[in-house]
Design an enzyme around this catalytic site. Structure first.
Site, PDB file in Angstrom:
ATOM      1  N   THR A   1       0.836  -1.203   0.000  1.00  0.00           N
ATOM      2  CA  THR A   1       0.000   0.000   0.000  1.00  0.00           C
ATOM      3  C   THR A   1       0.869   1.252   0.000  1.00  0.00           C
ATOM      4  OG1 THR A   1      -1.728  -1.197   1.191  1.00  0.00           O
ATOM      5  CG2 THR A   1      -1.886   1.184   1.197  1.00  0.00           C
TER       6      THR A   1
ATOM      7  N   TYR B   1       3.265 -11.912   5.827  1.00  0.00           N
ATOM      8  CA  TYR B   1       2.126 -11.366   5.091  1.00  0.00           C
ATOM      9  C   TYR B   1       1.690 -12.400   4.066  1.00  0.00           C
ATOM     10  CZ  TYR B   1      -0.609  -7.865   2.431  1.00  0.00           C
ATOM     11  OH  TYR B   1      -1.605  -7.159   1.791  1.00  0.00           O
TER      12      TYR B   1
ATOM     13  N   LYS C   1      -0.035 -11.370   9.067  1.00  0.00           N
ATOM     14  CA  LYS C   1      -1.063 -10.519   8.474  1.00  0.00           C
ATOM     15  C   LYS C   1      -1.758 -11.378   7.431  1.00  0.00           C
ATOM     16  CE  LYS C   1      -1.834  -6.470   5.534  1.00  0.00           C
ATOM     17  NZ  LYS C   1      -1.201  -5.422   4.699  1.00  0.00           N
TER      18      LYS C   1
ATOM     19  N   VAL D   1      -4.464  -4.873  10.235  1.00  0.00           N
ATOM     20  CA  VAL D   1      -3.592  -4.029   9.419  1.00  0.00           C
ATOM     21  C   VAL D   1      -4.465  -3.559   8.268  1.00  0.00           C
ATOM     22  CG1 VAL D   1      -1.495  -3.840   8.062  1.00  0.00           C
ATOM     23  CG2 VAL D   1      -1.539  -5.328  10.081  1.00  0.00           C
TER      24      VAL D   1
END
Length: 308
Positions: free
Chosen positions: A56, A144, A172, A212
């Site tokens: 992001t 992640y 995550k 998150v």
């Protein structure tokens, strides 16, 4: 450097936003904008952690030097009151190790390491990649897991193996498999964080310790409230917040790429983070108009007036 908002069950805090990287109109990193946005997210949106230079944050198109300068700016601005997690994952293990070490030198509290993308390594390759990065520094690591972007999931058996590493402490999850995640949580001490804003409350309900978020740029305070209500036993109250912000989640997360719409949303609330870098493309006028409607429906105050 200890994470200022970590707890024994939520090592990086509970409400984290995967922060966009502000750019100027010519595409350069706006380092003062980085500082302003980090302070806003922590002080006004109630984030107790920030992920810097994740996808992001447009990590595929920022240089290593830019990543380090952004990280140092965030640590200097909010590192005394929020956990700063540095994105260090690439599809090159050697490069990921270098980024991890640079992040440690720059003062990061923790690392986010994404599954290597495009290459589609086997599970043994994933295990070796993650352990190599975890071995490279003294920082705690959040894995992640986002197979929709990387092409490969971190399978349950691999997560069970990785959980034995003393510095791999969290996941995550953007795999959307609550059952598999529940199995891992039941069998290990890994702290799960929702990495999918459409499933924040469901993840919390099965044991995730936090989020998150991308929509945390504009409704971080509401998500923090939702989690607090749920943890206090007010399930109905948490559900009410979840439903109230559904239009925001839909507008930011389902109509175009998250970073594109997050930057558009920040502009609408008067906190522009500038354009995105190619190959991404900024939101169209039609997309922005629809997003405006979504934000209003979700109770977000826009910069041109108080919307309630």
């Amino acid at each position: 450097m200890a994470a200022p908002t970590g707890t024994s069950d939520a090592p990086f805090g509970r409400m984290l936003t995967a922060m966009v990287t502000p750019f100027t109109e010519d595409g350069s990193v706006d380092y003062e904008g980085v500082r302003r946005l980090a302070a806003h997210l922590v002080d006004e949106q109630r984030n107790d952690g920030l992920v810097v230079s994740g996808t992001t944050g447009e990590s595929p198109t920022t240089t290593d030097e830019e990543k380090e300068r952004v990280l140092r700016a965030v640590v200097e601005e909010v590192g005394d009151r929020a956990t700063v997690v540095a994105g260090a994952g690439t599809n090159d293990t050697r490069h990921s190790v270098e980024l991890a070490r640079a992040a440690e030198r720059a003062g990061a509290h923790a690392l986010l390491v994404v599954t290597p993308y495009y290459s589609k390594p086997p599970q043994e390759g994933l295990y070796r990649h993650f352990t190599a990065v975890a071995d490279a520094t003294g920082l705690p690591v959040m894995l992640y897991d986002i197979p929709g972007r990387t092409g490969v999931p971190i399978e349950t058996a691999t997560l069970l193996r990785l959980a034995a590493h003393e510095r791999i402490v969290a996941v995550k999850d953007a795999k959307a498999d609550l059952f598999a995640g529940s199995q891992v949580m039941a069998a290990t001490g890994l702290a799960f964080y929702s990495g999918d804003d459409t499933l924040n409350l469901p993840w919390i309900s099965v044991g995730a310790v936090g989020c998150v978020s991308v929509v945390g740029h504009v409704v971080g305070a509401e998500i923090a409230t939702m989690m607090s209500l749920y943890r206090s036993g007010d399930v109905a109250g948490a559900l009410a917040v979840h439903r109230a912000i559904l239009p925001v989640v839909e507008g930011v997360m389902t109509r175009a790429g998250g970073v594109i719409m997050a930057k558009a949303a920040l502009t609408l609330v008067g906190r522009s983070a500038g354009p995105v870098r190619a190959p991404l493309a900024d939101a169209t006028a039609e997309q922005v108009a629809r997003l405006r409607e979504d934000l209003i429906a979700g109770g977000v105050k826009l910069s041109d007036g108080d919307v309630s």
